[in-house]
Design an enzyme around this catalytic site. Sequence first.
Site, PDB file in Angstrom:
ATOM      1  N   LYS A 210       0.830  -1.177   0.101  1.00 14.28           N
ATOM      2  CA  LYS A 210       0.363  -0.146  -0.063  1.00 14.28           C
ATOM      3  C   LYS A 210       1.113   1.641  -0.087  1.00 14.28           C
ATOM      4  O   LYS A 210       1.696   1.308   0.831  1.00 14.28           O
ATOM      5  CB  LYS A 210      -1.130   0.171   1.286  1.00 14.28           C
ATOM      6  N   HIS A 337     -10.249  -6.630  -4.400  1.00 16.51           N
ATOM      7  CA  HIS A 337      -9.855  -6.023  -3.067  1.00 16.51           C
ATOM      8  C   HIS A 337     -10.418  -6.413  -2.033  1.00 16.51           C
ATOM      9  O   HIS A 337     -11.169  -7.251  -2.117  1.00 16.51           O
ATOM     10  CB  HIS A 337     -10.477  -4.363  -4.323  1.00 16.51           C
TER      11      HIS A 337
HETATM   12  O1  GKR Z   1      -7.348  -0.246   4.218  1.00 16.46           O
HETATM   13  O2  GKR Z   1      -5.653   1.067   4.400  1.00 16.46           O
HETATM   14  C1  GKR Z   1      -6.578   0.975   3.987  1.00 16.46           C
HETATM   15  C2  GKR Z   1      -7.078   0.745   1.917  1.00 16.46           C
HETATM   16  O3  GKR Z   1      -6.458   1.835   1.727  1.00 16.46           O
HETATM   17  C3  GKR Z   1      -8.035   0.412   1.393  1.00 16.46           C
HETATM   18  O4  GKR Z   1      -9.437   1.155   2.440  1.00 16.46           O
HETATM   19  C4  GKR Z   1      -8.183   0.359   0.089  1.00 16.46           C
HETATM   20  O5  GKR Z   1      -9.696   0.221  -0.827  1.00 16.46           O
HETATM   21  O6  GKR Z   1      -7.056  -1.193   0.265  1.00 16.46           O
HETATM   22  C5  GKR Z   1      -7.896  -1.234  -0.037  1.00 16.46           C
HETATM   23  C6  GKR Z   1      -7.084  -0.653  -1.724  1.00 16.46           C
HETATM   24  O7  GKR Z   1      -6.197  -1.632  -2.209  1.00 16.46           O
HETATM   25  O8  GKR Z   1      -7.121   0.374  -2.547  1.00 16.46           O
HETATM   26 MG    MG Z   2      -6.218  -0.503  -4.421  1.00 15.90          MG
END
Ligand code: GKR
Ligand code: MG
Length: 441
Positions: A210, A337
């Site tokens: 991420k 996702h």
């Molecule tokens: O949980 O911080 C998180 C992610 O950024 C999530 O909110 C995203 O929707 O995991 C997700 C993604 O793949 O973008």
């Molecule tokens: Mg994503």
Amino acid sequence: MTNHGQQPNHQSATRDLTVAEVRLTPILVADPPLLNTQGVHQPYTPRLIVEIVTADGVTGLGETYGDTKYLELARPLAERLIGRSVMDVNGLFAIDLGVDASRVQGEVDAGGLRGVQSADKLRLSVLSAFEVACLDAQGKALGLPVHALLGGKLRDTVEYSAYLFYKWAGHPAGVAAEPDDWGAALDPAGIVAQARTFKERYGFGSFKLKGGVFPPDEEIAAVRALAEAFPGHPLRLDPNGAWSVETSLKVARELGDVLEYLEDPTLGTPAMAEVSAGTDVPLATNMCVTTFGEIKEAFTRDAVQVVLSDHHYWGGLRNTHRLAAVCAAFGVGISMHSNTHLGISLAAMTQVAATVPGLHHACDSHYPWQSEDVLTERLVFTDGRVVVSDEPGLGVALDRDELARLHRRWAEDDGALRDRDDAAAMRVAEPGRRQPVMPRW
Ligand code: GKR
Ligand code: MG
């Protein structure tokens, strides 16, 4: 004889599949301080557990987002289900939840991490949990796993990828939170150490980082370090749209030799199409294609090569199949996702993923980050895979004590944590921090 205009009658001498009761339990689940481009995860995140009980006493389980806007729609829906049949899933989706489109006008989903917010997406995000609960109840009543109800499994295990996050060792001082044993990960060495832990504990063979947290050069260095530490393992980087087209192309150039795909480097279909035209690195998305209405433009402009489905907001397991069919028709890949979720959702993801043809990429799951669950037995990852259960329904059972404990936490909260807000959680640590303006880099 037909019964035009009436609910289909699925009552038989042996089983009565009429919905007799629907229980909705909002809960708060512990979440570590995972960083993303909008901020940081709150110490507890809201989820909603749905139980649909038939007249025969069969209980189907579902799970979705637990923020207020979902609860407000789920409550009246629960009442309207009484007396219907759990077999009537098409009828379930025909129920008008009366979502006022002006309420979500111009909004983004999950604070900008999950694409647009629309009335229909909101509706589907609620209905999906009820659909899963109906399918679970059907399977339990018929003695069949959910995958059989979806046409049968094509694989016995579903592969998931390790979901790496930059993270702090703990939530900010003074914030009530559960400790976690992952430690901090704020640089390439920290990310590689986290990946090793993921591999040791769960055997994952691919890694997603991420991103969108630090300047792109730092994240490029982290992915390079992963490539050196885990040669040949598929790698993904997902900054949730935090980069300009130019920055996205630079990252694609620098990491093109090691990336399986780049996920949502930039925001919106036109910008994604520009990046796509300038690189051979496949682009994946859970942001510019999150509704059926967005498919046409994105696919005809070749803006994305992989769509990351998510049964929560695409509208359930059957809609996941419809999405997969459209993707296949356009030669676009499909994977999955994930947001913070518990075992009911992981079981549902695994059941549907087992039945989707052409699933060539490991799915995402936040599940390893959740130390708490409402199941009597946690689902396990072995060699990065979850075994597809052949037990009736989803093959999972509720731990009522744990459900009650997590619900008490929700009930006792003053409202501050009942709606996910990563930017607000970040302002607790950095009071002066402004809402990020995209693209950040
Ligand atoms: O949980 O911080 C998180 C992610 O950024 C999530 O909110 C995203 O929707 O995991 C997700 C993604 O793949 O973008
Ligand atoms: Mg994503």
